[in-house]
Design a protein around this motif. Sequence first.
Motif, PDB file in Angstrom:
ATOM      1  N   LEU A 276      12.094   8.243 -17.718  1.00  0.00           N
ATOM      2  CA  LEU A 276      12.492   6.747 -18.363  1.00  0.00           C
ATOM      3  C   LEU A 276      11.346   5.722 -18.169  1.00  0.00           C
ATOM      4  O   LEU A 276      11.213   4.731 -17.911  1.00  0.00           O
ATOM      5  CB  LEU A 276      13.625   5.796 -17.639  1.00  0.00           C
ATOM      6  N   ASP A 277      10.268   6.369 -17.007  1.00  0.00           N
ATOM      7  CA  ASP A 277       9.560   5.071 -16.401  1.00  0.00           C
ATOM      8  C   ASP A 277       8.266   4.394 -17.022  1.00  0.00           C
ATOM      9  O   ASP A 277       7.744   3.600 -17.384  1.00  0.00           O
ATOM     10  CB  ASP A 277       8.539   5.319 -15.372  1.00  0.00           C
ATOM     11  N   GLN A 278       8.148   5.317 -18.180  1.00  0.00           N
ATOM     12  CA  GLN A 278       7.179   4.378 -19.062  1.00  0.00           C
ATOM     13  C   GLN A 278       7.814   3.758 -20.024  1.00  0.00           C
ATOM     14  O   GLN A 278       6.862   2.849 -20.479  1.00  0.00           O
ATOM     15  CB  GLN A 278       7.198   5.877 -20.239  1.00  0.00           C
ATOM     16  N   ALA A 279       9.110   3.279 -20.906  1.00  0.00           N
ATOM     17  CA  ALA A 279       9.701   2.802 -21.203  1.00  0.00           C
ATOM     18  C   ALA A 279       9.367   1.303 -19.998  1.00  0.00           C
ATOM     19  O   ALA A 279       9.384  -0.246 -20.319  1.00  0.00           O
ATOM     20  CB  ALA A 279      10.859   3.067 -21.919  1.00  0.00           C
ATOM     21  N   MET A 280      10.186   1.169 -18.930  1.00  0.00           N
ATOM     22  CA  MET A 280      10.231   0.031 -17.770  1.00  0.00           C
ATOM     23  C   MET A 280       8.589   0.013 -17.749  1.00  0.00           C
ATOM     24  O   MET A 280       8.646  -1.590 -18.172  1.00  0.00           O
ATOM     25  CB  MET A 280      10.294   1.105 -17.354  1.00  0.00           C
ATOM     26  N   ARG A 281       7.447   0.521 -17.912  1.00  0.00           N
ATOM     27  CA  ARG A 281       6.122   0.436 -17.722  1.00  0.00           C
ATOM     28  C   ARG A 281       6.258  -0.160 -19.312  1.00  0.00           C
ATOM     29  O   ARG A 281       5.068  -1.549 -18.862  1.00  0.00           O
ATOM     30  CB  ARG A 281       5.193   1.274 -17.692  1.00  0.00           C
ATOM     31  N   GLU A 282       6.197  -0.373 -20.027  1.00  0.00           N
ATOM     32  CA  GLU A 282       5.484  -1.028 -21.365  1.00  0.00           C
ATOM     33  C   GLU A 282       6.510  -2.273 -21.873  1.00  0.00           C
ATOM     34  O   GLU A 282       6.390  -3.164 -22.127  1.00  0.00           O
ATOM     35  CB  GLU A 282       6.633  -0.032 -22.507  1.00  0.00           C
ATOM     36  N   PHE A 283       8.207  -2.459 -21.226  1.00  0.00           N
ATOM     37  CA  PHE A 283       8.747  -3.734 -20.803  1.00  0.00           C
ATOM     38  C   PHE A 283       8.052  -4.335 -19.895  1.00  0.00           C
ATOM     39  O   PHE A 283       7.634  -5.814 -20.331  1.00  0.00           O
ATOM     40  CB  PHE A 283       9.946  -3.297 -20.318  1.00  0.00           C
ATOM     41  N   LEU A 284       7.418  -3.717 -18.460  1.00  0.00           N
ATOM     42  CA  LEU A 284       6.712  -4.939 -17.922  1.00  0.00           C
ATOM     43  C   LEU A 284       5.174  -5.167 -18.357  1.00  0.00           C
ATOM     44  O   LEU A 284       4.786  -6.529 -18.317  1.00  0.00           O
ATOM     45  CB  LEU A 284       6.387  -4.321 -16.424  1.00  0.00           C
ATOM     46  N   ARG A 285       4.124  -4.448 -19.543  1.00  0.00           N
ATOM     47  CA  ARG A 285       3.582  -4.490 -20.297  1.00  0.00           C
ATOM     48  C   ARG A 285       3.966  -6.122 -21.013  1.00  0.00           C
ATOM     49  O   ARG A 285       2.794  -6.969 -21.074  1.00  0.00           O
ATOM     50  CB  ARG A 285       2.736  -3.848 -20.889  1.00  0.00           C
ATOM     51  N   LEU A 286       4.501  -5.939 -21.938  1.00  0.00           N
ATOM     52  CA  LEU A 286       5.216  -6.968 -22.673  1.00  0.00           C
ATOM     53  C   LEU A 286       5.779  -8.426 -21.916  1.00  0.00           C
ATOM     54  O   LEU A 286       5.545  -9.079 -22.312  1.00  0.00           O
ATOM     55  CB  LEU A 286       5.950  -6.821 -23.374  1.00  0.00           C
ATOM     56  N   ARG A 287       6.037  -8.019 -20.866  1.00  0.00           N
ATOM     57  CA  ARG A 287       7.189  -9.571 -20.035  1.00  0.00           C
ATOM     58  C   ARG A 287       5.544  -9.969 -19.089  1.00  0.00           C
ATOM     59  O   ARG A 287       5.579 -11.097 -19.785  1.00  0.00           O
ATOM     60  CB  ARG A 287       8.143  -9.170 -19.044  1.00  0.00           C
ATOM     61  N   THR A 288       4.583  -9.532 -19.205  1.00  0.00           N
ATOM     62  CA  THR A 288       3.152 -10.087 -18.778  1.00  0.00           C
ATOM     63  C   THR A 288       2.562 -10.769 -19.635  1.00  0.00           C
ATOM     64  O   THR A 288       2.786 -11.746 -19.263  1.00  0.00           O
ATOM     65  CB  THR A 288       2.673  -9.384 -17.400  1.00  0.00           C
ATOM     66  N   LYS A 289       2.563 -10.394 -20.422  1.00  0.00           N
ATOM     67  CA  LYS A 289       1.997 -10.863 -21.316  1.00  0.00           C
ATOM     68  C   LYS A 289       2.567 -12.317 -22.311  1.00  0.00           C
ATOM     69  O   LYS A 289       2.121 -13.438 -22.473  1.00  0.00           O
ATOM     70  CB  LYS A 289       1.880 -10.145 -23.171  1.00  0.00           C
ATOM     71  N   MET A 290       4.177 -12.113 -22.013  1.00  0.00           N
ATOM     72  CA  MET A 290       4.900 -13.220 -22.159  1.00  0.00           C
ATOM     73  C   MET A 290       5.209 -14.197 -21.586  1.00  0.00           C
ATOM     74  O   MET A 290       5.034 -15.690 -21.871  1.00  0.00           O
ATOM     75  CB  MET A 290       6.003 -12.853 -22.931  1.00  0.00           C
ATOM     76  N   VAL A 291       4.669 -14.184 -20.555  1.00  0.00           N
ATOM     77  CA  VAL A 291       4.891 -14.971 -19.304  1.00  0.00           C
ATOM     78  C   VAL A 291       3.489 -15.771 -19.341  1.00  0.00           C
ATOM     79  O   VAL A 291       3.597 -16.235 -18.066  1.00  0.00           O
ATOM     80  CB  VAL A 291       5.853 -14.479 -17.913  1.00  0.00           C
TER      81      VAL A 291
END
Length: 291
Positions: A276-291
């Motif tokens: 599951l780690d790659q999907a969670m990394r993808e989420f964190l990447r997008l989150r960083t971009k948004m905040v």
Amino acid sequence: MLTPEHLHALHNLPLAARQAAEGLLHGHHLSRRKGAGMEFSQYRPYQPGDDLRRLDWRLAARSDRYYIRESEVETSLTVHLVLDATASMNHRDDNGLSKLDYSRLLCAALAYVATQQGDAVALTILHPSGLQHLPPRADARQLSRLYHALENVQAAGKFPDTTTLAPLTARRQPALLICVSDLYEEDEEIGRLLTRLRAAGGEVLILHLLARNEVEFTYRGAVTFEDLETGHTLQLDADQQRQAWQQQMQDWLRTTASQARRQGFDYYQMNTAAPLDQAMREFLRLRTKMV
């Protein structure tokens, strides 16, 4: 990173979510921005135009220098998980996990990570009989609500119609929307839904979930396939059809990814054998971009 099979074998969704996210979050701190928040961070020299209310007068009296107190406030956003619970998600891989089993683990882990980041998390389960929706909250009990909903979801039927989806598309709340689906559709209904949701604000991340046995076509000999949503059956010799199946599958995946990105979605493909780690990394990447 534990395999999906090991996480599923725990038969404890909260524990599985925490175990899946633990390694990823090790050393990863909450995203913060400098501001006039409540938690003191550091001093910096005064600059013309700074708010004098943040100037530390006591330090100025002692040092004859002017410093501004900077503090940190946690940045957060709304993370909206959208889970496809149609009948095709009952397809089971060679490792024994169905797409729905994997999706439960994935959504639970994503919710755990988002909560640890201080985000408000919402969950919508798409089901032909109606939408199950948990509105976004950041309180301590939200994870328990999400886990309970995920543990009890059952996949059935076809994708909800426009009338059923109306309450979801009527909401206009900026969010990072994460859709977990196998993207099996009859007439681009999933794409239309995501386009309307993106228009409401925020970003859309599609986690396109497939079983490894359907991508690699691991079947042997004479096989009867049944469409889980229509009941239609197809008999074929798997060994003879393997090459043609794999070619058509790769063509469809390329087209699907291209269309998703052309529509402005972030797209990530994964299978039920993948950690599951790659999907969670993808989420964190997008989150960083948004905040």
